[in-house]
Design an enzyme around this catalytic site. Structure first.
Site, PDB file in Angstrom:
ATOM      1  N   SER A 133      -9.621  -0.091   8.044  1.00  0.00           N
ATOM      2  CA  SER A 133      -9.143  -0.050   5.773  1.00  0.00           C
ATOM      3  C   SER A 133      -8.751  -1.029   5.882  1.00  0.00           C
ATOM      4  CB  SER A 133      -7.791   1.397   6.352  1.00  0.00           C
ATOM      5  OG  SER A 133      -8.429   2.289   5.745  1.00  0.00           O
ATOM      6  N   LYS A 168       1.009  -1.432  -0.063  1.00  0.00           N
ATOM      7  CA  LYS A 168       0.117  -0.135   0.151  1.00  0.00           C
ATOM      8  C   LYS A 168       0.612   1.326   0.112  1.00  0.00           C
ATOM      9  CE  LYS A 168      -3.715   1.753   2.681  1.00  0.00           C
ATOM     10  NZ  LYS A 168      -4.489   1.848   3.720  1.00  0.00           N
ATOM     11  N   SER A 228      -9.596   2.510   2.868  1.00  0.00           N
ATOM     12  CA  SER A 228      -8.954   2.545   2.094  1.00  0.00           C
ATOM     13  C   SER A 228      -7.519   1.825   0.858  1.00  0.00           C
ATOM     14  CB  SER A 228      -7.935   4.270   3.026  1.00  0.00           C
ATOM     15  OG  SER A 228      -7.012   3.911   4.108  1.00  0.00           O
TER      16      SER A 228
HETATM   17  N1  GLN Z   1     -12.640   4.528   7.286  1.00  0.00           N
HETATM   18  C1  GLN Z   1     -11.913   4.999   8.096  1.00  0.00           C
HETATM   19  C2  GLN Z   1     -11.191   6.508   7.829  1.00  0.00           C
HETATM   20  O1  GLN Z   1     -11.726   7.414   6.703  1.00  0.00           O
HETATM   21  C3  GLN Z   1     -11.125   4.299   8.125  1.00  0.00           C
HETATM   22  C4  GLN Z   1      -9.985   4.324   7.304  1.00  0.00           C
HETATM   23  C5  GLN Z   1      -8.635   3.739   7.810  1.00  0.00           C
HETATM   24  O2  GLN Z   1      -8.793   2.547   8.350  1.00  0.00           O
HETATM   25  N2  GLN Z   1      -7.699   4.095   7.370  1.00  0.00           N
HETATM   26  O3  GLN Z   1     -11.006   7.352   8.721  1.00  0.00           O
END
Ligand code: GLN
Length: 498
Positions: free
Chosen positions: A184, A85, A160
């Site tokens: 994410s 990632k 994400s």
């Molecule tokens: N969807 C959550 C956020 O927008 C989690 C994102 C993540 O785990 N990086 O913060």
């Protein structure tokens, strides 16, 4: 060569060592699959094709030497390619965190998790797409355009870490690294029909991970099989002197030979089976729990009474920490600089022109929650409620070994569905945020499909540092089910075209 992309990690290792195929052929097979599907999916932000092939040739030489002396040391994943990632630094490869503000950032060092994989013989194929600074649940917040879900390209892959999940689901990489601050890893794994682990907070070093919410961020792995997720996890876990929050705690080895789950107590939290959840998601998870029961596990209802506060608590703490972490991207200390007459205008233009809307929204929210007059009412209060959420889990784990729940209230949603309504997007995270607030590990694996053919995932959460229990249960489930072997139709077509 055509079958290489369908192999598991241990099959790849076996094939490479016995000389059935070379590391070069392996890398070429994945690069060919990337070439076929990347134009449709956009899972990658940077490809490292030439470098990966050069590393493969090195690995092939090492493998040949090892074959002459099988007693000699050989790294466990020598010659196996992986995707990373784009929030984790790989020396010499551009690292954008999905943001235009890091468009040209080439880190001179490796994240510890990456370093440990490289020492294990892994070859980096490329860097995968992500919501900007990992803020989002769909990759629609990426500064470089979204990734598409391999199961239905009109749908989001989740986020994400949507790029990593899509790459693995599309057989463009056998496994990948991601990060999970509030879901994410688990949510994109569920949306793309693969497996993924968010480890215990402190289990995997975050050195070299571009920080989002520092008290929540975790680095973890994706693969089609739970056993492969567990393998990558075991290589990256452990204390690191570069990350003071990483813990020196013994790594419990999961016993993956045992399919018998007798004695395992599964808790089903009332608060995770609520009105508004897509019926097929609930049905899929309940069916999977029955399968775990048929393997010997016992089930009981439990309560995690503060679950409803996880969303507001997370969306104060994460933006607050993000606002502090992102202050450094100002065109002076980090990032490209916009031309301006004075320092304040440099800040304003650099940040104004290069941060996306969601990142700006969170910086404002976080700065507000931390400001002198509001700190106690918002950030301070959120920290207190966070403790209550953590205690819910501690109390639950006095009674049960794991907690079973859905990963997200829905399957993969269409592009644009939540774009104009940030609160609706945040609601997608209700079942994943509590594990991050409590610091406990969570494993996702596929348990079925909805009527539109989109994958349904389930989540098992465990006590701190007991990833081994999750892996054992998830692996046992995959011994008696076949969801993890089902291929997205475009992947099947792409492999037939060869
Ligand atoms: N969807 C959550 C956020 O927008 C989690 C994102 C993540 O785990 N990086 O913060």
């Amino acid at each position: 060569m055509s079958d290489i992309t369908g192999l598991t990690l241990s099959q790849l290792v076996h094939g490479l060592r016995s000389g059935d195929f070379s590391s070069r052929e392996t890398v070429q097979a994945y690069l060919a699959q990337i070439e076929r599907l990347e134009p449709t999916l956009h899972a990658f932000l940077t490809l490292a094709a030439e470098q990966a092939l050069a590393h493969a040739d090195q690995a092939d030489r090492q493998l040949a030497a090892w074959r002459k002396d099988e007693e000699s040391h050989i790294p466990p994943l020598l010659g196996v390619p992986l995707a990373i990632k784009d929030v984790l630094c790989v020396a010499g490869l551009r690292c954008t965190a999905g943001s235009r503000i890091l468009e040209n950032f080439v880190p001179p060092f490796n994240a510890t998790a990456v370093d440990r994989l490289l020492e294990s013989g892994v070859i980096v194929l490329g860097k995968t797409n992500t919501d900007e600074f990992a803020m989002g649940s769909s990759t629609e917040n990426s500064g470089y355009g979204p990734t598409h879900n391999p199961w239905n390209t009109e749908r989001v892959p989740g986020g994400s870490s949507g790029g990593s999940a899509a790459a693995v689901a599309a057989y463009m990489a056998p496994a990948a690294l991601g990060s999970d601050t509030g879901g994410s890893i688990r949510q994109p794994a569920a949306f793309c029909g693969i497996s993924g682990i968010k480890p215990t907070y402190g289990r995997v070093s975050r050195y070299g991970l571009i920080a989002y919410g520092s008290s929540l961020d975790c680095v973890g792995s994706f693969a089609r099989l739970v056993s492969d997720v567990a393998l990558i996890y075991s290589l990256i876990a452990g204390q690191d002197e570069q990350d003071a929050t990483s813990m020196d705690y013994p790594l419990a080895q999961a016993n993956l030979d045992e399919v018998d789950l007798a004695g395992l107590r599964i808790g089903i939290p009332d608060e995770y089976f609520i009105a508004g959840i897509q019926p097929e998601v609930e049905a899929g998870v309940r069916e999977a729990i029955k399968t775990l029961q048929s393997l010997g596990a016992g089930v009981e209802r439990i309560s995690l009474p503060h679950t409803e506060y996880a969303l507001p608590v997370y969306y104060l703490i994460a933006p607050a920490e993000a606002s502090a972490n992102l202050a450094r991207f100002d065109g002076i200390r980090y990032g490209p600089r916009s031309a301006a007459q004075n320092m304040w205008d440099i800040f304003r233009h650099t940040r104004g022109e290069r941060f996306g809307a969601e990142v700006k929204r969170r910086i404002m929210l976080g700065t507000y929650a931390l400001s002198a007059g509001y700190y106690d009412a918002y950030y301070g209060q959120a920290q207190k409620v966070r403790t209550l959420i953590k205690r819910d889990f501690e109390q639950a784990f006095e009674k049960v070994d794991v907690i079973a729940a859905p990963v997200a209230p829905t399957t993969a949603f269409p592009f644009g569905q939540h774009s104009d309504d940030p609160l609706a997007m945040y609601l997608e995270d209700i079942f994943t945020l509590p594990a991050n607030l409590a610091g406990v590990p969570g494993l996702t694996f596929p348990v079925g499909f909805d009527t539109q053919g989109l994958p349904v995932g389930m989540q098992l959460m465990g006590p701190h540092f007991r990833e081994d229990i999750l892996f054992k249960a998830g692996h046992a489930y995959q011994q008696v089910t076949d969801w993890h072997n089902t291929m997205p139709p475009i992947v099947e077509n792409s492999l037939n075209q060869k």
